[in-house]
Write an enzyme that holds these catalytic residues in place. Structure first.
Site, short mmCIF file in Angstrom:
data_model
loop_
_atom_site.label_atom_id
_atom_site.label_comp_id
_atom_site.label_asym_id
_atom_site.label_seq_id
_atom_site.Cartn_x
_atom_site.Cartn_y
_atom_site.Cartn_z
N ASP A 67 55.61 62.14 47.11
CA ASP A 67 54.80 61.93 47.84
C ASP A 67 55.19 62.94 49.05
OD1 ASP A 67 54.65 60.24 45.91
OD2 ASP A 67 55.61 58.63 47.34
N GLU B 163 55.18 65.89 49.49
CA GLU B 163 54.69 67.07 49.45
C GLU B 163 53.04 66.13 49.25
OE1 GLU B 163 56.12 70.16 46.22
OE2 GLU B 163 56.39 68.15 45.69
N TYR B 164 52.62 65.21 49.11
CA TYR B 164 50.97 65.22 50.20
C TYR B 164 51.05 64.69 51.14
CZ TYR B 164 47.60 62.02 48.97
OH TYR B 164 45.86 61.50 50.11
N LEU C 217 27.33 38.68 31.09
CA LEU C 217 27.59 39.16 29.33
C LEU C 217 27.73 37.59 28.72
CD1 LEU C 217 30.70 41.55 29.19
CD2 LEU C 217 28.56 42.23 28.35
N GLU D 253 36.40 47.37 24.76
CA GLU D 253 36.93 47.94 26.44
C GLU D 253 37.77 46.45 26.88
OE1 GLU D 253 33.45 49.05 28.93
OE2 GLU D 253 33.21 50.02 27.74
N LYS E 222 38.41 43.62 29.55
CA LYS E 222 37.02 42.83 30.24
C LYS E 222 38.34 42.48 31.53
CE LYS E 222 34.28 38.99 31.34
NZ LYS E 222 34.67 38.70 32.50
N ASP F 115 39.42 41.41 35.30
CA ASP F 115 39.01 39.87 36.17
C ASP F 115 39.11 40.28 37.29
OD1 ASP F 115 38.63 37.16 36.29
OD2 ASP F 115 40.28 36.16 36.02
N ARG G 103 27.44 42.89 43.28
CA ARG G 103 26.51 42.53 42.61
C ARG G 103 25.38 41.40 43.27
NH1 ARG G 103 26.13 38.17 38.61
NH2 ARG G 103 25.36 38.65 36.94
N GLU H 85 34.24 47.40 38.39
CA GLU H 85 35.49 46.75 38.05
C GLU H 85 36.27 46.63 39.16
OE1 GLU H 85 33.67 43.82 36.63
OE2 GLU H 85 34.97 41.87 37.25
N TYR I 93 32.74 51.06 34.06
CA TYR I 93 32.62 50.73 32.96
C TYR I 93 31.24 51.36 32.30
CZ TYR I 93 31.68 46.74 34.75
OH TYR I 93 31.63 45.20 35.04
N LYS J 235 30.53 46.76 22.87
CA LYS J 235 29.19 46.85 22.95
C LYS J 235 28.85 47.82 22.26
CE LYS J 235 30.36 47.19 28.08
NZ LYS J 235 31.05 48.10 28.98
N LYS K 106 36.57 36.06 24.76
CA LYS K 106 37.57 35.89 25.78
C LYS K 106 38.54 35.41 25.78
CE LYS K 106 36.25 35.08 28.95
NZ LYS K 106 34.78 34.28 30.31
N CYS L 162 68.07 9.38 45.98
CA CYS L 162 68.30 9.58 45.10
C CYS L 162 68.55 9.88 43.84
CB CYS L 162 69.61 10.63 45.71
SG CYS L 162 69.62 12.67 44.22
N CYS M 169 71.95 10.59 42.93
CA CYS M 169 72.77 9.90 43.45
C CYS M 169 72.94 8.49 43.98
CB CYS M 169 73.82 11.31 44.16
SG CYS M 169 73.13 11.05 46.14
N CYS N 87 67.83 14.71 48.85
CA CYS N 87 68.73 14.35 49.18
C CYS N 87 69.52 14.69 49.82
CB CYS N 87 68.87 14.05 47.83
SG CYS N 87 70.78 13.95 48.31
N CYS O 34 76.05 15.23 45.94
CA CYS O 34 74.88 14.70 44.91
C CYS O 34 75.81 15.91 44.07
CB CYS O 34 73.95 14.89 45.41
SG CYS O 34 72.67 14.54 44.16
S1 IVH Z 1 29.81 45.23 31.03
C1 IVH Z 1 25.02 45.26 29.95
N1 IVH Z 1 32.14 45.94 30.79
O1 IVH Z 1 32.08 40.73 33.10
C2 IVH Z 1 26.76 45.05 31.06
N2 IVH Z 1 31.85 43.47 31.99
O2 IVH Z 1 31.46 38.39 32.39
C3 IVH Z 1 27.26 43.94 31.35
N3 IVH Z 1 33.34 42.50 33.24
O3 IVH Z 1 29.43 40.65 35.39
C4 IVH Z 1 28.21 43.88 32.35
N4 IVH Z 1 34.73 44.38 32.67
O4 IVH Z 1 31.60 41.99 36.01
C5 IVH Z 1 31.37 44.84 31.28
N5 IVH Z 1 34.19 45.92 30.38
C6 IVH Z 1 33.43 45.66 31.22
C7 IVH Z 1 34.09 44.85 32.24
C8 IVH Z 1 32.38 43.92 32.73
C9 IVH Z 1 34.14 42.76 33.28
C10 IVH Z 1 32.52 41.87 34.30
C11 IVH Z 1 31.78 41.72 34.94
C12 IVH Z 1 30.29 41.19 33.74
C13 IVH Z 1 31.18 40.10 33.48
C14 IVH Z 1 30.61 39.78 32.53
#
Ligand code: IVH
Length: 678
Positions: free
Chosen positions: A32, A34-35, A82, A116, A118, A120, A139, A180, A232, A296, A320, A414, A417, A432, A437
């Protein structure tokens, strides 16, 4: 080109590269320090030649001026959503559905899949022209989003220019990338602690924290929030031919975007399902939230040809993970008395599976919460289990009531006690206050012997309760008077076990002061705070002689904690306890400092700093930490006792006051110099 300008280019290259190693690959190649030196050199050249500064310089992330509002951005193509699959069968059914739509001669067996995590978080759309980040958007409704460019620029894993590393192929003339934005879980908890301490509103979860930080009108605030982005998908590209999702991911990676290391390309659906299965447990070990797996169809032409239903493309689906929320019936409420005497209501539930674990008990937080949410016995309630947090009751489903539900009575005595209980001032809790107690005492003893405190092995809940019932232990100091003879009559004790336990108790007298202080169980003083205090006060006597104001000036200690420490040391029974511990030979002063490592020699030792304005590279929290790591302390305001005012841009009244008092005003670079001088 002048040598200085040449050097500036070189530095930009280097800083960008090290940023990439650190934030995108999580694999830094320099320290860190050096950076920091490279970055500072770059900043110095740029400060001397403001007209040389280019928008893609790594110094230009700190955050621009606050905005009035966000402009709208029309996405070049709809940002789709999705469809979901909730179990293996639904994944197979998805594939069967699309197999029927494949062109003549092609079957499901011919398909390959990219899988991949997903993430959150929050979808972001990044626009690059000739390699330069020109725009970034949320979005929104999928057609039109909000322009959050200034905020996205502050995220270190978002490239300001692509390709990030030299030697890659040239950038495409135009590229729109989808990713994301998310918060790391530990950083999220840290942010919330910080917000709580400064009296600001906390975020309910990392996703909200990400959304809230990205939709900040003041990018300087976003710059202080540790956000990251995984990319992604490509929304639009000119000048590159990419046939599969796998190629897309690799292309993004080659340009320097952060692509999850967890991606896979699989040839058949059963392998995909197996991959999803392996994730159920992996999920809890990651430092960010993953709520499923996105599957996908790898071939992009096939994906396109399959089309869209509503807003969901047919060629991809989200598997999910089991929800971390469930509903169950509230059968009863039990009350636990904590070591501070707080009465904690716990829900007894009909057993229900939440995120793969059977839950029968959940916390109801406190009685005020119960009243506010109007939770009743017999209600169907929603329960949440997030990560490794204790499950809690979100609230009742009022529509499912049949009139048989009954109110949860607020206790007046309580449950342990029988003494009257009272509501604490300015607080939601009911307490309490009986120092004798038995329930409180049992919890206090358990806490004293716990791993974070005195770490005494062999004293489980049952033994503790027996020792208290028999009258042998009336406070934690009594543990040190126990003999093997005392223990032998207890259930499950033979000679050897009794002797071992007595020995373990006696050995614990030499534990470091930080552990002793933790073990006392003062409200707000856990292991971390205890450590901070011990670094400042060499003995319990010194701490007890301190003032609330002085304690408050230590990082992370707000007025509540300071007050609770002062109150604890002023209570007669606690003073007696300390004396008894001292008599028993338990450590009440800090161990010798001489064994501390050499690099801890400290230039800022004992110096008091105040901070004002926005610093060029450090957030306030980081500056505070840095100062403290080097032995200094940071106070909230400027007074005659302040040694230095660390001053950034847009300094406020603190600066005027410091100047009036003749206090030395320094900038961030000067702080680094002071530290370097150690
Ligand atoms: S692909 C056509 N890939 O999940 C492409 N979405 O529930 C559609 N999300 O709105 C999205 N990780 O915000 C894709 N590896 C991933 C993702 C991803 C998270 C989110 C994305 C999307 C939501 C759908």
């Amino acid at each position: 080109m002048s040598a200085e300008r040449e050097r500036m280019r070189e530095l930009i290259e280097q800083v960008r590269f090290h940023n990439y190693r650190y934030y995108v690959l999580a694999d830094p190649v320099v320290s860190d320090r050096e950076y920091d030196l490279l970055l500072r050199e770059l900043q110095a050249i740029e400060a001397a030649h403001p007209d040389w500064v280019s928008p893609d310089s790594p110094t230009q992330r700190a955050g621009g001026q606050p905005l009035e509002g966000f402009a709208k951005v029309r996405h070049p193509r709809p940002i789709l959503s999705l469809g979901n699959a909730f179990d293996d069968e639904e994944v197979r059914a998805w594939l069967e559905r699309i197999a029927r739509l494949l062109p003549e001669g092609q079957t499901a067996r011919d398909l390959a899949f990219a899988v991949e995590p997903k993430f959150d978080g929050l979808t972001v759309v990044l626009h690059y022209e000739d390699g330069l980040l020109i725009r970034g958007a949320t979005r929104g409704d999928g057609e039109i989003g909000e322009d959050i460019t200034a905020n996205l620029r502050t995220i270190p894993s978002v490239p300001l220019r692509i390709p990030v590393t030299t030697g890659s192929q040239p950038p495409p003339p135009r590229l729109v990338v989808r990713g994301e934005a998310y918060f790391f879980l530990d950083q999220f908890q840290r942010l919330n602690r910080w917000l709580e301490e400064t009296g600001e509103k906390t975020f309910a979860n990392p996703r909200n924290a990400a959304a809230g930080s990205l939709r900040q009108l003041d990018p300087r605030i976003t710059a202080q929030r540790p956000l990251s982005v995984f990319c992604y998908a490509i929304v639009q590209v000119e000048g590159a031919e990419l046939g599969t999702q796998w190629e897309v991911l690799n292309y993004l990676r080659s340009m320097g975007f952060a692509v999850s290391p967890e991606i896979a390309r699989l040839d058949d659906i059963e392998a995909v399902i197996e991959y999803c299965g392996t994730w159920m447990s992996r999920r809890d070990t990651l430092n960010y939230e993953v709520d499923g797996i996105v599957i996908k169809i790898d071939d992009l032409a096939t994906q396109d040809a399959l089309g869209v239903v509503g807003k969901d493309p047919r060629g991809a689906i989200a598997f999910k993970f089991p929800a971390r929320e469930a509903t169950s019936r509230l059968i009863d409420v039990t009350i636990n008395v904590g070591r501070t005497g707080s009465l904690a209501p716990t829900a007894v539930l009909e057993p229900v599976e939440v995120g793969g674990i059977t839950v029968q008990h959940a916390t109801l937080h406190n009685f005020e919460d119960i009243a506010r949410k109007d939770i009743r016995i017999g209600d169907v309630v929603r329960i949440k289990r997030a990560g490794d947090v204790i499950p809690y009751v979100i609230g009742p489903i009022v529509d499912l009531r049949d009139g048989s539900e009954s109110e949860i009575p607020v206790p007046t005595t309580c449950p342990s006690c029988g003494e009257p209980v009272a509501k604490a001032e300015d607080e939601v809790g009911i307490y309490c206050h009986n120092a004798a107690c038995p329930s409180q005492l049992a919890r206090r003893v358990e806490y004293w012997v716990s791993r974070a405190a005195m770490d005494i092995v062999g004293l489980g809940t049952r033994i503790v309760e027996q020792l208290i019932d028999s009258g042998l232990v009336r406070d934690v100091a009594d543990l040190y008077a126990l003999t093997a003879q005392d223990l032998l009559p207890m259930e499950g004790f033979a000679e050897k076990k009794a002797r071992n336990l007595v020995e373990a108790i006696q050995d614990s007298r030499q534990r470091p002061l930080g552990r002793v202080l933790t073990g006392l169980g003062i409200q707000g003083v856990g292991a971390t705070v205890a450590q901070l205090l011990v670094e400042r006060y060499p003995s319990l006597d010194a701490l007890s002689a301190s003032s609330g104001e002085e304690i408050e000036s230590i990082l992370g200690l707000g007025p509540h904690t300071a007050h609770s420490i002062i109150e604890w040391f002023s209570a007669d029974h606690n003073r007696l306890l300390l004396e008894k511990l001292r008599q028993a030979g338990v450590r009440v002063t800090a161990e010798e400092r001489a064994q501390q490592p050499e690099r801890m020699t400290i230039s800022l030792t004992g110096r008091a700093f105040a901070i004002t304005g926005t610093l060029p590279t450090l957030s306030r929290e980081e500056a505070t930490e840095l100062i403290q790591q080097h032995g200094g302390r940071v106070t909230g305001s400027v007074s005659a006792k302040t040694d230095y005012l660390l001053c950034g841009e847009k300094a406020g009244s603190k600066r005027t006051k410091a100047e009036q008092l003749g206090i030395q005003v320094i900038d961030e670079a000067a702080l680094f110099d002071m530290i370097k001088g150690t």
